[in-house]
Design a protein around this motif. Sequence first.
Motif, PDB file in Angstrom:
ATOM      1  N   ARG A   2       0.946  -1.353  -0.362  1.00 44.04           N
ATOM      2  CA  ARG A   2       0.197  -0.119  -0.492  1.00 44.04           C
ATOM      3  C   ARG A   2       0.961   1.487  -0.228  1.00 44.04           C
ATOM      4  NH1 ARG A   2      -2.869  -3.336  -2.007  1.00 44.04           N
ATOM      5  NH2 ARG A   2      -4.655  -4.428  -1.082  1.00 44.04           N
ATOM      6  N   SER A   3       2.103   1.253   0.674  1.00 41.81           N
ATOM      7  CA  SER A   3       2.945   2.258   0.591  1.00 41.81           C
ATOM      8  C   SER A   3       3.753   2.023  -0.504  1.00 41.81           C
ATOM      9  CB  SER A   3       4.452   2.736   1.266  1.00 41.81           C
ATOM     10  OG  SER A   3       4.221   1.666   2.698  1.00 41.81           O
ATOM     11  N   CYS A   4       3.536   1.624  -1.569  1.00 41.31           N
ATOM     12  CA  CYS A   4       4.219   1.712  -2.679  1.00 41.31           C
ATOM     13  C   CYS A   4       2.967   2.212  -3.303  1.00 41.31           C
ATOM     14  CB  CYS A   4       4.470   0.019  -2.874  1.00 41.31           C
ATOM     15  SG  CYS A   4       4.993  -0.152  -5.276  1.00 41.31           S
ATOM     16  N   GLU A   5       1.498   1.923  -3.417  1.00 47.98           N
ATOM     17  CA  GLU A   5       0.544   2.127  -4.515  1.00 47.98           C
ATOM     18  C   GLU A   5       0.734   4.073  -4.178  1.00 47.98           C
ATOM     19  OE1 GLU A   5      -1.916  -1.702  -4.803  1.00 47.98           O
ATOM     20  OE2 GLU A   5      -2.745  -0.059  -2.968  1.00 47.98           O
ATOM     21  N   ARG A   6       0.263   4.425  -2.884  1.00 48.20           N
ATOM     22  CA  ARG A   6       0.561   5.615  -2.724  1.00 48.20           C
ATOM     23  C   ARG A   6       1.269   6.784  -2.743  1.00 48.20           C
ATOM     24  NH1 ARG A   6      -2.208   2.474   1.632  1.00 48.20           N
ATOM     25  NH2 ARG A   6      -4.193   2.826   1.781  1.00 48.20           N
ATOM     26  N   PHE A   7       2.661   6.111  -3.206  1.00 46.37           N
ATOM     27  CA  PHE A   7       3.764   6.533  -3.586  1.00 46.37           C
ATOM     28  C   PHE A   7       3.858   7.103  -4.658  1.00 46.37           C
ATOM     29  CE2 PHE A   7       7.017   4.993   0.093  1.00 46.37           C
ATOM     30  CZ  PHE A   7       6.355   6.043   0.941  1.00 46.37           C
ATOM     31  N   GLU A   8       3.196   5.889  -5.987  1.00 44.43           N
ATOM     32  CA  GLU A   8       3.315   6.180  -7.362  1.00 44.43           C
ATOM     33  C   GLU A   8       2.145   7.340  -7.239  1.00 44.43           C
ATOM     34  OE1 GLU A   8       2.766   2.663 -10.790  1.00 44.43           O
ATOM     35  OE2 GLU A   8       1.140   2.502  -8.722  1.00 44.43           O
ATOM     36  N   ALA A   9       1.281   7.095  -6.565  1.00 45.03           N
ATOM     37  CA  ALA A   9      -0.119   7.644  -7.154  1.00 45.03           C
ATOM     38  C   ALA A   9      -0.150   9.815  -6.646  1.00 45.03           C
ATOM     39  CB  ALA A   9      -1.612   7.543  -5.650  1.00 45.03           C
ATOM     40  N   ILE A  10       1.406  10.012  -5.443  1.00 48.42           N
ATOM     41  CA  ILE A  10       1.914  10.881  -5.018  1.00 48.42           C
ATOM     42  C   ILE A  10       3.067  11.498  -6.077  1.00 48.42           C
ATOM     43  CG2 ILE A  10       0.098  10.839  -3.019  1.00 48.42           C
ATOM     44  CD1 ILE A  10       2.640  10.510  -1.951  1.00 48.42           C
ATOM     45  N   VAL A  11       2.925  10.931  -6.831  1.00 53.35           N
ATOM     46  CA  VAL A  11       4.780  11.248  -7.612  1.00 53.35           C
ATOM     47  C   VAL A  11       4.930  12.331  -8.746  1.00 53.35           C
ATOM     48  CG1 VAL A  11       6.523  10.375  -8.827  1.00 53.35           C
ATOM     49  CG2 VAL A  11       5.744   9.173  -6.616  1.00 53.35           C
ATOM     50  N   PRO A  12       3.437  11.895  -8.692  1.00 57.57           N
ATOM     51  CA  PRO A  12       3.538  12.860 -10.054  1.00 57.57           C
ATOM     52  C   PRO A  12       2.929  14.479  -9.165  1.00 57.57           C
ATOM     53  CG  PRO A  12       2.092  11.354 -10.727  1.00 57.57           C
ATOM     54  CD  PRO A  12       2.879  11.241  -9.167  1.00 57.57           C
ATOM     55  N   HIS A  13       2.657  13.895  -8.162  1.00 58.22           N
ATOM     56  CA  HIS A  13       1.546  16.140  -7.743  1.00 58.22           C
ATOM     57  C   HIS A  13       3.555  16.200  -7.281  1.00 58.22           C
ATOM     58  CE1 HIS A  13      -1.776  14.493  -9.184  1.00 58.22           C
ATOM     59  NE2 HIS A  13      -1.420  13.382  -8.618  1.00 58.22           N
ATOM     60  N   LEU A  14       4.813  16.027  -7.078  1.00 56.05           N
ATOM     61  CA  LEU A  14       5.333  16.418  -6.204  1.00 56.05           C
ATOM     62  C   LEU A  14       6.672  17.157  -7.043  1.00 56.05           C
ATOM     63  CD1 LEU A  14       5.993  13.218  -3.625  1.00 56.05           C
ATOM     64  CD2 LEU A  14       5.012  15.439  -3.617  1.00 56.05           C
ATOM     65  N   ASP A  15       6.864  18.519  -6.430  1.00 57.85           N
ATOM     66  CA  ASP A  15       8.092  19.032  -6.944  1.00 57.85           C
ATOM     67  C   ASP A  15       9.203  17.659  -7.629  1.00 57.85           C
ATOM     68  OD1 ASP A  15      10.188  19.270  -4.762  1.00 57.85           O
ATOM     69  OD2 ASP A  15       9.223  20.272  -4.175  1.00 57.85           O
ATOM     70  N   GLU A  16      10.605  18.679  -8.306  1.00 57.73           N
ATOM     71  CA  GLU A  16      11.300  17.221  -9.015  1.00 57.73           C
ATOM     72  C   GLU A  16      11.973  16.417  -7.641  1.00 57.73           C
ATOM     73  OE1 GLU A  16      15.199  17.262 -11.470  1.00 57.73           O
ATOM     74  OE2 GLU A  16      13.437  19.236 -11.753  1.00 57.73           O
ATOM     75  N   GLU A  17      12.421  16.964  -6.452  1.00 55.39           N
ATOM     76  CA  GLU A  17      13.600  16.805  -5.138  1.00 55.39           C
ATOM     77  C   GLU A  17      12.491  15.790  -4.662  1.00 55.39           C
ATOM     78  OE1 GLU A  17      15.460  17.885  -1.170  1.00 55.39           O
ATOM     79  OE2 GLU A  17      13.816  19.316  -2.012  1.00 55.39           O
ATOM     80  N   LEU A  18      11.064  16.166  -4.293  1.00 53.91           N
ATOM     81  CA  LEU A  18      10.448  15.646  -4.148  1.00 53.91           C
ATOM     82  C   LEU A  18      10.212  13.750  -4.407  1.00 53.91           C
ATOM     83  CD1 LEU A  18       8.225  17.272  -1.336  1.00 53.91           C
ATOM     84  CD2 LEU A  18       9.893  16.098  -0.814  1.00 53.91           C
ATOM     85  N   GLY A  19       9.217  14.308  -5.676  1.00 51.97           N
ATOM     86  CA  GLY A  19       9.300  13.595  -6.596  1.00 51.97           C
ATOM     87  C   GLY A  19      10.205  12.637  -6.812  1.00 51.97           C
ATOM     88  N   LYS A  20      11.763  13.184  -7.104  1.00 47.91           N
ATOM     89  CA  LYS A  20      12.326  11.953  -7.254  1.00 47.91           C
ATOM     90  C   LYS A  20      12.691  10.880  -5.787  1.00 47.91           C
ATOM     91  CE  LYS A  20      17.731  11.907  -8.273  1.00 47.91           C
ATOM     92  NZ  LYS A  20      18.525  12.095  -8.463  1.00 47.91           N
ATOM     93  N   PHE A  21      12.511  11.025  -4.919  1.00 46.28           N
ATOM     94  CA  PHE A  21      12.840  11.035  -3.605  1.00 46.28           C
ATOM     95  C   PHE A  21      11.372  10.151  -3.854  1.00 46.28           C
ATOM     96  CE2 PHE A  21      11.946  11.033   0.954  1.00 46.28           C
ATOM     97  CZ  PHE A  21      12.606  10.048   1.074  1.00 46.28           C
TER      98      PHE A  21
END
Length: 154
Positions: A76-95
């Motif tokens: 579920r963490s994996c799914e949630r990270f995948e869902a939020i990555v496109p909405h983050l700035d570059e640094e956080l998205g990469k992290f």
Amino acid sequence: MAKYSCHVDLINMMSRLAREELVHHEQVLRIMKRRKIGLRPVSAARYASGLRKVTRNHEPQKLVDTLVVGAFIEARSCERFEAIVPHLDEELGKFYYGLLKSEARHFQGYLKLAYQYGDAADVEQVIERVRAVEQELIESPDSEFRFHSGVPQA
């Protein structure tokens, strides 16, 4: 000594996972410091504790149940990270994309060990039991919004 040797895979995986999680924790602290975000106390979410309530309390079933619960949490963490990555700035998205890949490995590792240490039919039953509890946790109102939480209460 025989008991230790039968759990070497488990010990090795958990040791690697703990080190990796500590690195992630340190990375989060550095990001928070750079962004001037202070630490604050946060109570534990009900998700993980709710899932853990269905673990049996005798071995080896407790180990298998705990591994399955760990697999659910990581998946579920994996799914949630995948869902939020496109909405983050570059640094956080990469992290978070890096975290996503780690969580996927952890999910697979937990599940592999559950099947290794448990009977396949029992593991399938545990998965179904945990899935039902998880569905209830996700669909029911939650008083505190967390990364893993149910429907926010109005």
